[in-house]
Design an enzyme around this catalytic site. Structure first.
Site, short mmCIF file in Angstrom:
data_model
loop_
_atom_site.label_atom_id
_atom_site.label_comp_id
_atom_site.label_asym_id
_atom_site.label_seq_id
_atom_site.Cartn_x
_atom_site.Cartn_y
_atom_site.Cartn_z
N LYS A 188 -0.57 17.86 25.67
CA LYS A 188 -0.75 17.91 24.21
C LYS A 188 -0.85 19.35 23.74
CE LYS A 188 -4.16 16.66 20.69
NZ LYS A 188 -3.37 15.75 19.84
N SER A 248 -9.66 3.25 2.77
CA SER A 248 -10.03 4.64 3.02
C SER A 248 -9.43 5.55 1.95
CB SER A 248 -9.58 5.08 4.40
OG SER A 248 -8.19 4.95 4.53
N HIS A 250 2.71 6.36 3.99
CA HIS A 250 3.13 7.11 5.17
C HIS A 250 3.89 8.37 4.79
CE1 HIS A 250 2.55 2.90 6.19
NE2 HIS A 250 2.04 3.35 7.31
N1 GLN Z 1 -9.45 -0.12 5.72
C1 GLN Z 1 -8.62 0.68 6.57
C2 GLN Z 1 -8.21 1.93 5.85
O1 GLN Z 1 -8.02 1.86 4.67
C3 GLN Z 1 -7.41 -0.08 7.00
C4 GLN Z 1 -6.48 0.73 7.83
C5 GLN Z 1 -5.53 -0.08 8.66
O2 GLN Z 1 -5.49 -1.28 8.58
N2 GLN Z 1 -4.79 0.56 9.51
O3 GLN Z 1 -8.01 2.97 6.45
#
Ligand code: GLN
Ligand code: ZN
Length: 758
Positions: free
Chosen positions: A18, A433, A694
């Site tokens: 890494k 999040s 993303h």
């Molecule tokens: N509650 C999580 C977030 O918002 C869900 C993330 C996920 O499902 N990968 O980060």
């Protein structure tokens, strides 16, 4: 008895790979330094295998990024956009394929999970223009390197049938059209490898899946060709991750002198199997689990090996890992902080090499009884340990009744009760999040180092939650979240508060490229001694009159992203997790939270490799979800979130979870996933993600209106939610705010009624 492994982790005991890769990409080390670090890693791995006493060292398992991409490089199957003009695939081109080219805006190749592991490979792209020819001789060079250094090398490559089965045909091109010319390259490589080695391992894990008929048809002729050119070396056909079942014949008739079977995940009836092995075929017995961290039951493995030896004859059995050790951490010796009792139950890659060696040597007549006895004692102590067994948990889990798996009323009734939430049509929300800013990271790290007290850290987190609420109110979202600043990981955060979990300091495994994960370990019965999230969520609700959505991670996801115990069934582990999370749900409800989301990001990836096992899996996975959520009142709204868009074949199971609202990923596929809803009407409410988190791109209001209008063709507007397609923790506020503002504006413009009008 010969002893070997199918592959060793490449990241190095301290994730040296890494650091080397990232510094090369940053430009702080040059190519020669990168090459040098990698050579050192390979030699260390070989030396580890030799020291452990293995008969061969595996070569070609090392990779700068991914072993499937290595084959793409080997055969020169470079997609056109990389403007490759024959010749060789060098590091620059190799990394461009993996990571894209920033300056030129060339997209990287896609990545997806390697069977049902958490390792990601780079999906090959084959088109009519693909012109296979030997373009990278890495496998030859590395094997030569090992041979020169005096090691007995056993090279490994991904087999052509697996490779082509995993390929994506560009514009509908049939990848198999290139099989012939790809085999020319394989032949060249194999014949050259054949000069220096006894065995060449060719991995065909695809044989353990529901393999397509085309692939089955091409198999025999392919191996006829490859076996012909291997010279004095013999081909070891390696299969893993499940049982061969209907493809066992293909393997047995392949003409390959050796066959490797995964005897951990594969459920073979040994006697039946042995009866079918052709005379003279060497069986490599994968008895040491390559995907987990527990010690092997050596005595039991010896019984199997003895049976095999008796049946097949001395010299016709080898002992090995079930699959490559790529999927387990490197060296247990570095775990100086883990509970000594638990450590004594574990084995990482280095220790697994030693186990294999002991098994082989015992079969060869060496007296290893002391070591075997010690290992047996460790397993015994694990079986009876108080760290593993919690009678209260076991009794509670045994008493789960059918009525605990059902909400009080069915969805239509609940919906009326939930009208009290007073939400507008097309309610807007997020997945949980919010950006994990440098400030949050800094304070977390200071807290961990003891530079700030817990009280100070908590005050800081509350400040962030307050800011998150203010921002959401300004943006105008309808259902708010606290933003998850206290979590750096959706599984680890909960694991740290649950009994039955432990954590390693250095138990890293490669996820993709330079990215590694450090999964928690579920070593014992799981329970929840204290409330885990209420402090933050209740605080957030206290700050606003809008409904606040509480966030929890679901049992299947907790399990899939951890190393799990192997002494009880996964469904039992999952049920224990479900009961623990159920308690948290009920505490949140008791304290006034009316909307609770249980994330099941991993529900689809937890599915078994074979279709025939999936129904059973989905049954208990769905049951666990229902166990988590069914204790609440009708008026409490349950949400779930899933991170993928391929679920045509599991949509009924998802409906069966009976969440009031689901949010799913969909923006990248331009709502294509909603096709699944044409034939199957999802009965409850659904939020197909409209904002692709993303990418840093901010979608415009018009674009979002378009996506929502499209979604409304499939899902009645009064059951449609508006949300991003996943959590926003990796994003920056400067993108998130305008994107969410556009999302709210799009929802508003499509509403035919506002709040409270009905
Ligand atoms: N509650 C999580 C977030 O918002 C869900 C993330 C996920 O499902 N990968 O980060
Ligand atoms: Zn997600």
């Amino acid at each position: 008895m010969k002893k070997h492994i199918l592959g060793f982790p490449r990241i190095g005991p301290d994730r040296e790979l890494k650091w080397a890769l990232e510094s090369y990409w940053r430009g702080t080390c040059n190519q020669a330094e990168l090459v040098d670090s990698c050579r050192q890693l390979r030699f260390n791995n070989w030396e580890t295998q030799r020291k452990a006493g293995l008969s061969y060292v595996t070569t070609g398992d090392f990779s700068l990024y991914d072993h499937v991409l290595d084959i793409t490089a080997m055969i020169g199957a470079v997609p056109e956009r990389f403007e490759y003009s024959k010749g060789i695939v060098d590091e620059t081109l190799y990394f461009s394929m993996a990571r894209g080219e920033k300056g030129r805006d060339v997209l990287p190749m896609e990545m997806t999970k390697w069977f049902n592991t958490n390792y990601h490979f780079i999906v090959p792209e084959i088109s009519s223009q693909t012109n296979p020819r030997l373009s990278c001789s890495k496998i030859l060079e590395e094997t030569g390197e090992a041979v020169q250094a005096g090691y007995s090398a056993k090279p490994v490559i991904v087999g052509p049938i697996t490779y082509l089965s995993l390929c994506k045909g560009v514009n509908g091109f049939d990848c198999w059209e290139k099989l012939d010319s790809i085999l020319d390259v394989y032949e060249e490589v194999i014949s050259r490898l054949g000069k220096d080695c006894e065995w060449i391992q060719i991995d065909e894990p695809i044989l353990c899946t529901d393999m397509a008929e085309t692939a089955r048809n091409y198999f025999p002729a392919t191996y006829q060709r490859l076996n012909k050119v291997s010279g004095r070396a013999r081909i070891l056909l390696a299969t893993y991750f499940d049982t061969l079942d209907d493809n066992l014949d293909l393997a047995l008739d392949s003409g390959c002198p050796g066959l490797h079977l995964d005897l951990v995940r594969g459920r073979y009836l040994i006697e039946d199997l042995l009866d079918r092995i052709p005379k003279g075929m060497v069986l490599s017995a994968g008895l040491v689990e390559g995907r987990n961290i527990w010690k092997t039951d050596l005595s039991r493995s010896l019984v199997v090996l003895e049976k095999m030896n008796r049946h097949l004859g001395d010299g016709n059995v080898m002992v090995s890992s079930s699959c490559s050790l790529l999927h387990c951490p490197v060296d247990l010796e570095r775990e100086t902080e883990i509970d000594a009792e638990i450590k004594n139950w574990m084995a990482f890659a280095v220790q697994k090499c030693e186990e294999i060696s002991i098994l082989g040597d015992s079969m060869g007549g060496r007296d290893c009884s002391e070591i075997i006895e010690a290992s047996h004692m460790a397993l015994e102590s694990r079986r009876s340990s108080g760290l593993v067994n919690d009678p209260k948990v076991q009794i509670r889990s045994g008493r789960v009744e059918e009525d605990m798996l059902h909400r009080n009323s069915r969805y239509p009734v609940r919906r009326k009760e939930q009208a009290r939430l007073n939400l507008p049509e097309l309610p807007t929300t997020t997945i949980g999040s919010f950006p994990q800013t440098p400030e949050i990271r800094r304070e977390r790290s200071r807290y961990r180092k003891g530079e700030i007290s817990e009280a100070e850290y908590n005050i800081f987190l509350k400040k962030i939650i307050l800011q998150n609420i203010e921002k959401q109110l300004e943006i105008g979202l309808d259902v708010l979240v606290h933003g998850e600043p206290e979590r750096n990981d959706m599984v680890e955060y909960f694991g740290q508060q649950l009994r039955g979990f432990s954590f390693t300091k250095n138990g890293w495994v490669q996820s993709y490229g330079s990215r590694c994960v450090k999964p928690p370990v579920i070593h014992g019965d799981v329970s929840r001694p204290v409330e885990m999230t209420t402090e933050w969520i209740i605080y957030a609700q206290f700050l606003t009159r809008k409904p606040l959505k509480g966030m929890l991670t679901g049992p299947v996801t907790m399990m899939c992203w951890s190393f799990v115990r192997d002494d009880i069934e996964p469904r039992e582990i999952c049920r224990q997790l479900a009961l623990a999370i159920r308690d948290e749900v009920l505490d949140l409800e008791k304290k006034g939270i009316r909307i609770i989301q249980i994330d099941e990001a991993a529900l689809s990836e937890g599915r078994p490799v074979k279709k025939r096992d999936r129904g059973e899996y989905l049954r208990w996975a769905v049951e666990a979800f229902r166990l988590v959520t069914s204790g609440v009142e009708d008026s409490t709204q349950i949400h779930t979130h899933m991170c993928y868009s391929e679920f045509n074949d599991m949509i009924e199971a998802i409906a069966d979870m009976d969440a009031d609202v689901i949010s799913i990923e969909s923006s990248r596929s331009k709502m294509e996933l909603l096709d699944a809803f044409r034939d199957f009407e999802y009965p409850n409410e659904i939020g197909p993600g409209v904002y692709d988190i993303h990418s840093p791109r901010v979608p415009s209001r018009e674009e979002l209106v378009g996506l929502l209008a499209k979604a409304a063709e499939y899902i009645p507007k009064d059951r449609l939610w508006v949300n991003p397609d996943c959590g926003l923790k990796t994003r920056d506020w400067k993108e998130v705010i305008p994107a969410l503002e556009n999302m709210v504006a799009a929802a508003r413009s499509l509403r035919t009624r506002e709040k409270g009008l009905d």
